[in-house]
Write a protein that holds these residues in place. Structure first.
Motif, mmCIF file in Angstrom:
data_model
loop_
_atom_site.group_PDB
_atom_site.id
_atom_site.type_symbol
_atom_site.label_atom_id
_atom_site.label_comp_id
_atom_site.label_asym_id
_atom_site.label_seq_id
_atom_site.Cartn_x
_atom_site.Cartn_y
_atom_site.Cartn_z
ATOM 1 N N LYS A 46 -6.623 -39.543 11.095
ATOM 2 C CA LYS A 46 -5.446 -39.362 10.236
ATOM 3 C C LYS A 46 -4.830 -37.994 10.467
ATOM 4 C CE LYS A 46 -6.361 -42.333 6.266
ATOM 5 N NZ LYS A 46 -6.670 -42.362 4.829
ATOM 6 N N ARG A 47 -5.701 -36.968 10.576
ATOM 7 C CA ARG A 47 -5.211 -35.614 10.798
ATOM 8 C C ARG A 47 -4.489 -35.528 12.136
ATOM 9 N NH1 ARG A 47 -6.476 -31.118 13.297
ATOM 10 N NH2 ARG A 47 -8.384 -31.902 14.202
ATOM 11 N N ARG A 48 -5.071 -36.123 13.160
ATOM 12 C CA ARG A 48 -4.419 -36.120 14.481
ATOM 13 C C ARG A 48 -3.092 -36.856 14.438
ATOM 14 N NH1 ARG A 48 -9.557 -37.969 17.579
ATOM 15 N NH2 ARG A 48 -10.727 -36.032 17.663
ATOM 16 N N THR A 49 -3.091 -38.001 13.768
ATOM 17 C CA THR A 49 -1.860 -38.784 13.653
ATOM 18 C C THR A 49 -0.797 -37.996 12.899
ATOM 19 O OG1 THR A 49 -3.145 -40.827 13.619
ATOM 20 C CG2 THR A 49 -0.890 -40.957 12.834
ATOM 21 N N MET A 50 -1.188 -37.378 11.786
ATOM 22 C CA MET A 50 -0.233 -36.584 11.017
ATOM 23 C C MET A 50 0.285 -35.411 11.854
ATOM 24 S SD MET A 50 -1.981 -36.591 7.217
ATOM 25 C CE MET A 50 -1.114 -35.140 6.735
ATOM 26 N N PHE A 51 -0.617 -34.773 12.602
ATOM 27 C CA PHE A 51 -0.198 -33.642 13.426
ATOM 28 C C PHE A 51 0.754 -34.091 14.524
ATOM 29 C CE2 PHE A 51 -0.887 -30.775 17.058
ATOM 30 C CZ PHE A 51 -0.398 -29.614 16.494
ATOM 31 N N SER A 52 0.438 -35.211 15.176
ATOM 32 C CA SER A 52 1.330 -35.688 16.243
ATOM 33 C C SER A 52 2.672 -36.139 15.663
ATOM 34 C CB SER A 52 0.675 -36.816 17.044
ATOM 35 O OG SER A 52 0.478 -37.949 16.233
ATOM 36 N N ARG A 55 4.509 -32.958 14.901
ATOM 37 C CA ARG A 55 4.981 -32.334 16.141
ATOM 38 C C ARG A 55 6.177 -33.098 16.694
ATOM 39 N NH1 ARG A 55 0.357 -31.827 20.012
ATOM 40 N NH2 ARG A 55 0.675 -34.056 20.099
ATOM 41 N N GLU A 56 6.113 -34.415 16.663
ATOM 42 C CA GLU A 56 7.233 -35.227 17.141
ATOM 43 C C GLU A 56 8.472 -34.996 16.281
ATOM 44 O OE1 GLU A 56 8.273 -39.950 17.428
ATOM 45 O OE2 GLU A 56 6.216 -39.312 17.776
ATOM 46 N N LEU A 57 8.267 -34.929 14.971
ATOM 47 C CA LEU A 57 9.384 -34.696 14.062
ATOM 48 C C LEU A 57 10.006 -33.322 14.289
ATOM 49 C CD1 LEU A 57 10.887 -35.891 11.558
ATOM 50 C CD2 LEU A 57 9.283 -34.569 10.171
ATOM 51 N N ARG A 63 15.318 -30.456 18.985
ATOM 52 C CA ARG A 63 16.250 -31.003 19.983
ATOM 53 C C ARG A 63 17.599 -31.314 19.346
ATOM 54 N NH1 ARG A 63 13.249 -35.543 22.112
ATOM 55 N NH2 ARG A 63 12.647 -35.128 20.571
ATOM 56 N N ASP A 64 17.570 -31.936 18.157
ATOM 57 C CA ASP A 64 18.822 -32.238 17.445
ATOM 58 C C ASP A 64 19.585 -30.968 17.118
ATOM 59 O OD1 ASP A 64 18.201 -34.890 17.566
ATOM 60 O OD2 ASP A 64 17.523 -35.035 15.473
ATOM 61 N N ARG A 65 18.860 -29.938 16.643
ATOM 62 C CA ARG A 65 19.507 -28.674 16.307
ATOM 63 C C ARG A 65 20.133 -28.038 17.548
ATOM 64 N NH1 ARG A 65 15.379 -26.154 14.148
ATOM 65 N NH2 ARG A 65 14.847 -25.013 16.016
ATOM 66 N N ARG A 66 19.398 -28.072 18.673
ATOM 67 C CA ARG A 66 19.926 -27.522 19.919
ATOM 68 C C ARG A 66 21.169 -28.294 20.366
ATOM 69 N NH1 ARG A 66 16.028 -28.475 23.785
ATOM 70 N NH2 ARG A 66 14.499 -27.628 22.369
ATOM 71 N N ASP A 67 21.107 -29.620 20.265
ATOM 72 C CA ASP A 67 22.270 -30.437 20.631
ATOM 73 C C ASP A 67 23.464 -30.128 19.738
ATOM 74 O OD1 ASP A 67 20.729 -31.608 22.575
ATOM 75 O OD2 ASP A 67 20.373 -33.472 21.461
ATOM 76 N N LYS A 68 23.193 -29.968 18.439
ATOM 77 C CA LYS A 68 24.288 -29.650 17.516
ATOM 78 C C LYS A 68 24.856 -28.264 17.798
ATOM 79 C CE LYS A 68 22.951 -32.662 13.744
ATOM 80 N NZ LYS A 68 22.458 -32.776 12.376
#
Length: 120
Positions: A46-52, A55-57, A63-68
């Motif tokens: 669960k911890r790994r899943t939450m961390f990944s 990290r993805e979020l 990336r969205d901020r850079r694009d904006k």
């Protein structure tokens, strides 16, 4: 002899009972350790899943901020260019009006000069 045999049977039964209890304790300890290990593995997963997911979020948000930011910079450049072109066009229109006014004033002066010459 009967008492001795009974004592031996009682001792044997107690020994079997003690062995059964010890074996039950070992099984309980083993089952508890397995349960704890499984719970630990589940918590770790669960911890790994939450961390990944986190990290993805965060990388997605980055990336969205850079694009904006890039889009805002492009829009800013376009806006500055449009503003400069608009001001240039407005300057051209004002300069054209000024020339027209200068021409009108020059023609009026010519008319006034002709009128003055004709009255003299």
């Amino acid at each position: 002899m009967l008492k001795r045999e009974r004592l031996a049977v009682d001792f044997s039964e107690r020994r079997l009972l003690a062995l059964a209890f010890v074996s039950w304790q070992e099984y309980h300890t083993y089952a508890t350790s397995l349960r704890r290990k499984v719970q630990h593995n589940i918590a770790e997963q669960k911890r790994r899943t939450m961390f990944s997911d986190w990290r993805e979020l965060t990388t997605g948000a980055k990336r969205d901020r850079r694009d904006k930011e890039v889009q805002a910079e492009r829009c800013g450049r376009k806006l500055c260019l449009r503003l400069a072109i608009h001001q240039w066009i407005r300057g051209v229109v004002v300069s054209k009006r000024e020339r027209e006014m200068d021409d009108m004033v020059a023609t009026k002066w010519q008319q006034v000069n002709k009128w003055l010459e004709s009255t003299n």
